[in-house]
Design a protein around this motif. Structure first.
Motif, PDB file in Angstrom:
ATOM      1  N   ALA A 112       0.863  -1.178   0.000  1.00 40.69           N
ATOM      2  CA  ALA A 112       0.000   0.000   0.000  1.00 40.69           C
ATOM      3  C   ALA A 112       0.902   1.232   0.000  1.00 40.69           C
ATOM      4  O   ALA A 112       2.044   1.186   0.460  1.00 40.69           O
ATOM      5  N   LEU A 113       0.376   2.325  -0.538  1.00 41.84           N
ATOM      6  CA  LEU A 113       1.196   3.525  -0.714  1.00 41.84           C
ATOM      7  C   LEU A 113       0.974   4.495   0.430  1.00 41.84           C
ATOM      8  O   LEU A 113      -0.140   4.980   0.653  1.00 41.84           O
ATOM      9  N   SER A 114       2.041   4.808   1.141  1.00 44.06           N
ATOM     10  CA  SER A 114       1.962   5.724   2.270  1.00 44.06           C
ATOM     11  C   SER A 114       1.825   7.163   1.784  1.00 44.06           C
ATOM     12  O   SER A 114       2.116   7.486   0.627  1.00 44.06           O
ATOM     13  N   LEU A 115       1.396   8.030   2.675  1.00 32.86           N
ATOM     14  CA  LEU A 115       1.161   9.421   2.313  1.00 32.86           C
ATOM     15  C   LEU A 115       2.421  10.127   1.848  1.00 32.86           C
ATOM     16  O   LEU A 115       2.376  10.960   0.940  1.00 32.86           O
ATOM     17  N   ASP A 116       3.556   9.810   2.470  1.00 33.04           N
ATOM     18  CA  ASP A 116       4.784  10.492   2.045  1.00 33.04           C
ATOM     19  C   ASP A 116       5.165  10.116   0.617  1.00 33.04           C
ATOM     20  O   ASP A 116       5.642  10.966  -0.148  1.00 33.04           O
ATOM     21  N   LYS A 117       4.909   8.872   0.235  1.00 30.76           N
ATOM     22  CA  LYS A 117       5.189   8.462  -1.149  1.00 30.76           C
ATOM     23  C   LYS A 117       4.233   9.160  -2.115  1.00 30.76           C
ATOM     24  O   LYS A 117       4.644   9.672  -3.161  1.00 30.76           O
ATOM     25  N   LEU A 118       2.951   9.175  -1.778  1.00 29.76           N
ATOM     26  CA  LEU A 118       1.965   9.788  -2.660  1.00 29.76           C
ATOM     27  C   LEU A 118       2.139  11.299  -2.747  1.00 29.76           C
ATOM     28  O   LEU A 118       2.012  11.884  -3.827  1.00 29.76           O
ATOM     29  N   ALA A 119       2.440  11.948  -1.632  1.00 30.58           N
ATOM     30  CA  ALA A 119       2.557  13.410  -1.624  1.00 30.58           C
ATOM     31  C   ALA A 119       3.633  13.888  -2.588  1.00 30.58           C
ATOM     32  O   ALA A 119       3.450  14.899  -3.281  1.00 30.58           O
ATOM     33  N   GLY A 120       4.742  13.167  -2.653  1.00 31.72           N
ATOM     34  CA  GLY A 120       5.806  13.549  -3.568  1.00 31.72           C
ATOM     35  C   GLY A 120       5.381  13.485  -5.022  1.00 31.72           C
ATOM     36  O   GLY A 120       5.689  14.386  -5.815  1.00 31.72           O
ATOM     37  N   VAL A 121       4.663  12.423  -5.378  1.00 29.23           N
ATOM     38  CA  VAL A 121       4.189  12.279  -6.762  1.00 29.23           C
ATOM     39  C   VAL A 121       3.132  13.337  -7.066  1.00 29.23           C
ATOM     40  O   VAL A 121       3.140  13.955  -8.132  1.00 29.23           O
ATOM     41  N   PHE A 122       2.200  13.554  -6.122  1.00 35.26           N
ATOM     42  CA  PHE A 122       1.179  14.587  -6.321  1.00 35.26           C
ATOM     43  C   PHE A 122       1.827  15.932  -6.647  1.00 35.26           C
ATOM     44  O   PHE A 122       1.428  16.619  -7.590  1.00 35.26           O
ATOM     45  N   SER A 123       2.806  16.306  -5.838  1.00 38.52           N
ATOM     46  CA  SER A 123       3.456  17.612  -6.001  1.00 38.52           C
ATOM     47  C   SER A 123       4.150  17.713  -7.350  1.00 38.52           C
ATOM     48  O   SER A 123       4.068  18.747  -8.033  1.00 38.52           O
ATOM     49  N   PHE A 124       4.829  16.648  -7.746  1.00 34.61           N
ATOM     50  CA  PHE A 124       5.579  16.661  -9.005  1.00 34.61           C
ATOM     51  C   PHE A 124       4.634  16.811 -10.204  1.00 34.61           C
ATOM     52  O   PHE A 124       4.875  17.615 -11.107  1.00 34.61           O
ATOM     53  N   VAL A 125       3.549  16.043 -10.188  1.00 32.93           N
ATOM     54  CA  VAL A 125       2.598  16.102 -11.300  1.00 32.93           C
ATOM     55  C   VAL A 125       1.938  17.477 -11.360  1.00 32.93           C
ATOM     56  O   VAL A 125       1.821  18.088 -12.434  1.00 32.93           O
ATOM     57  N   LYS A 126       1.531  17.997 -10.215  1.00 35.95           N
ATOM     58  CA  LYS A 126       0.841  19.290 -10.185  1.00 35.95           C
ATOM     59  C   LYS A 126       1.751  20.436 -10.614  1.00 35.95           C
ATOM     60  O   LYS A 126       1.287  21.415 -11.223  1.00 35.95           O
ATOM     61  N   THR A 127       3.024  20.323 -10.322  1.00 36.74           N
ATOM     62  CA  THR A 127       3.968  21.371 -10.727  1.00 36.74           C
ATOM     63  C   THR A 127       4.039  21.472 -12.247  1.00 36.74           C
ATOM     64  O   THR A 127       4.080  22.568 -12.811  1.00 36.74           O
ATOM     65  N   LEU A 128       4.039  20.327 -12.908  1.00 30.45           N
ATOM     66  CA  LEU A 128       4.147  20.308 -14.365  1.00 30.45           C
ATOM     67  C   LEU A 128       2.792  20.445 -15.058  1.00 30.45           C
ATOM     68  O   LEU A 128       2.710  21.021 -16.152  1.00 30.45           O
ATOM     69  N   ARG A 129       1.740  19.907 -14.439  1.00 29.60           N
ATOM     70  CA  ARG A 129       0.416  19.939 -15.060  1.00 29.60           C
ATOM     71  C   ARG A 129      -0.648  20.341 -14.029  1.00 29.60           C
ATOM     72  O   ARG A 129      -1.413  19.494 -13.552  1.00 29.60           O
ATOM     73  N   PRO A 130      -0.697  21.621 -13.675  1.00 28.93           N
ATOM     74  CA  PRO A 130      -1.687  22.047 -12.675  1.00 28.93           C
ATOM     75  C   PRO A 130      -3.125  21.897 -13.141  1.00 28.93           C
ATOM     76  O   PRO A 130      -4.053  21.958 -12.328  1.00 28.93           O
ATOM     77  N   ASP A 131      -3.339  21.668 -14.446  1.00 28.61           N
ATOM     78  CA  ASP A 131      -4.693  21.523 -14.987  1.00 28.61           C
ATOM     79  C   ASP A 131      -5.271  20.126 -14.786  1.00 28.61           C
ATOM     80  O   ASP A 131      -6.471  19.904 -15.009  1.00 28.61           O
ATOM     81  N   VAL A 132      -4.438  19.177 -14.376  1.00 29.48           N
ATOM     82  CA  VAL A 132      -4.871  17.778 -14.250  1.00 29.48           C
ATOM     83  C   VAL A 132      -5.398  17.525 -12.838  1.00 29.48           C
ATOM     84  O   VAL A 132      -4.806  17.965 -11.850  1.00 29.48           O
ATOM     85  N   TRP A 133      -6.531  16.814 -12.750  1.00 30.62           N
ATOM     86  CA  TRP A 133      -7.060  16.417 -11.448  1.00 30.62           C
ATOM     87  C   TRP A 133      -6.315  15.175 -10.952  1.00 30.62           C
ATOM     88  O   TRP A 133      -5.972  14.282 -11.734  1.00 30.62           O
ATOM     89  N   LEU A 134      -6.111  15.100  -9.635  1.00 33.45           N
ATOM     90  CA  LEU A 134      -5.496  13.932  -9.000  1.00 33.45           C
ATOM     91  C   LEU A 134      -6.533  13.266  -8.110  1.00 33.45           C
ATOM     92  O   LEU A 134      -7.045  13.891  -7.159  1.00 33.45           O
ATOM     93  N   GLY A 135      -6.871  12.007  -8.419  1.00 34.94           N
ATOM     94  CA  GLY A 135      -7.881  11.283  -7.655  1.00 34.94           C
ATOM     95  C   GLY A 135      -7.304  10.039  -7.001  1.00 34.94           C
ATOM     96  O   GLY A 135      -6.326   9.472  -7.488  1.00 34.94           O
ATOM     97  N   VAL A 136      -7.925   9.613  -5.900  1.00 37.04           N
ATOM     98  CA  VAL A 136      -7.428   8.452  -5.150  1.00 37.04           C
ATOM     99  C   VAL A 136      -8.567   7.489  -4.825  1.00 37.04           C
ATOM    100  O   VAL A 136      -9.606   7.902  -4.285  1.00 37.04           O
TER     101      VAL A 136
END
Length: 415
Positions: A175-199
């Motif tokens: 299972a993916l811990s919050l620290d692992k997910l938070a890093g990916v969320f931030s990276f994706v949003k930095t490059l593509r702020p127009d994309v929604w992130l769902g879980v």
């Protein structure tokens, strides 16, 4: 190995007591957040009564949804008994956000079996694919972690949504811990702020001190007969996140022009409030059972994930068996430890949303409630089974003792 009896399992319990204390500390902090949300919304007896008919002006429903939003650090929430499952809540979100020509990227490997049919990764009438919405998958790396660079490369100009699955599902990955997910969320949003992130948040709620919507997810969805229902809610699901997403999901669930304004809660509100209030404690019980089972089964030589000492991000324990016979014995031991239908013998069978027969052990007060002690296994090699839930640690202790005794006896008889 000495015989497996009460004293043997008590010794294993003593070895994992320090882990139990850490889990209890997490539950303390989560419970405070829930208590504060109840107090801030000034919950009263009248809020528990529910509504009928159209459900117009249901103050208790609206207050409960504000409490969910506070607890999940989100702008808004949709918490309704009309959701029949976590998959339904996720499907509602996907259809609400995507339009023909859009692309959905699954960033944590293949989604859970039932969601594959929703998006069209597995052929099914009415899927997103039939509406001209494309889906693709980025597999996890060899350690079961998201591959950030590959996710970025897989984004398309028409990518509307990037989906993540916190729990392991029916896959052999952590299972993916919050620290692992938070890093990916931030990276994706930095490059593509127009994309929604769902879980897909099923099995992951209240396992860690914070929630995915507190660390960058735009929305999360799940079932109320899992963690956030506390073992009391008999039906329903939730969506939490950005207000615009929750509003769109309400339109998708009900109808344009109606949205979240209607939706009778009948007699559900009392159990929804009480279940949420109990959820931090109940999830802690399930985690302690998982730790004990992991440690005991590892001592018997089974491959388990996560190991007892490893950090948990969901309530699911994966056990790898050597044969179908062992899987059946495992499921029967769990079923026989249940308060309901303990006499039943689980068998592999077809289930809606799954492409292979599934064996399920669930002697639960609420049908399919996997925050109650339950187990399931898809009929496909390698033979992996999944244990989750448990309303009380005490039940879990006796179930683990029975399970280890049955498996040890089966192994001895095969020698």
């Amino acid at each position: 190995m000495s015989s497996i009896d009460f004293q043997w399992l008590q010794a294993r319990q003593l070895e994992v007591e320090p882990i139990f204390r850490r889990l209890e500390q997490n539950a303390l902090h989560i419970q405070k957040r829930v208590m504060d949300a109840f107090a801030e919304e000034r919950v009263s007896t009248s809020d528990l009564l529910g509504s009928n008919g159209y459900g117009i002006d249901d103050a208790g429903r609206e207050k409960l949804e504000r409490i969910f939003a506070r607890v999940f650090a989100a702008e808004a929430a949709l918490v309704r008994p009309q959701f029949v499952s976590g998959t339904h809540a996720l499907s509602t979100s996907l259809f609400a956000l995507c339009r023909p020509g859009d692309h959905v990227l699954f960033a944590t490997g293949q989604p859970y079996d039932t969601l594959q049919a929703v998006v069209g990764l597995r052929e099914s009438p009415g899927s997103l694919r039939e509406w001209g919405i494309e889906s693709s998958v980025v597999e996890l790396d060899g350690t079961g972690m998201p591959q950030t660079e590959q996710i970025i490369q897989a984004l398309r100009p028409n990518t509307r949504l990037v989906m993540f699955q916190k729990s392991r599902g029916y896959s052999s990955r952590p299972a993916l811990s919050l620290d692992k997910l938070a890093g990916v969320f931030s990276f994706v949003k930095t490059l593509r702020p127009d994309v929604w992130l769902g879980v897909d948040n099923c099995y992951g709620e209240f396992v860690e001190v914070e929630e995915v919507t507190a660390v960058g997810a735009d929305f999360a969805a799940g079932s109320l007969i899992k963690n956030p229902g506390g073992g009391l809610v008999s039906s329903g699901g939730y969506i939490v996140g950005k207000k615009s997403i929750v509003d769109a999901a309400a339109v998708s669930l009900y109808a344009p022009g109606i949205g979240a304004e209607l939706g009778a809660t009948e007699g559900y509100l009392r159990s929804m409030y009480q279940g949420l209030f109990l959820a931090p404690h109940i999830v802690c019980q399930a985690l302690k059972i998982s730790v004990l089972a992991s440690h005991a089964l590892h001592e018997l030589g089974y491959r388990v994930s996560p190991l007892a000492h490893e950090t948990r991000a969901d309530i699911v324990l994966e056990i790898e068996f050597h044969s179908r016979q062992e899987v059946a014995a495992f499921a029967t031991a769990i079923q026989s430890s249940a308060p309901v239908d303990s006499f039943a013998v689980p068998e592999f069978g077809d289930m809606a949303g799954y492409d292979t027969p599934v064996l399920m052990a669930a002697g639960t007060f609420i049908q399919g409630s996997s925050i109650e002690l339950s187990a399931d296994a898809p009929l496909r090699p390698p033979y992996r089974a999944y244990l989750q839930g448990g309303l009380t640690y005490e039940q879990g202790f006796w179930a683990v003792l029975r399970l280890t005794q049955v498996l040890a006896h089966l192994r001895h008889s095969q020698i």
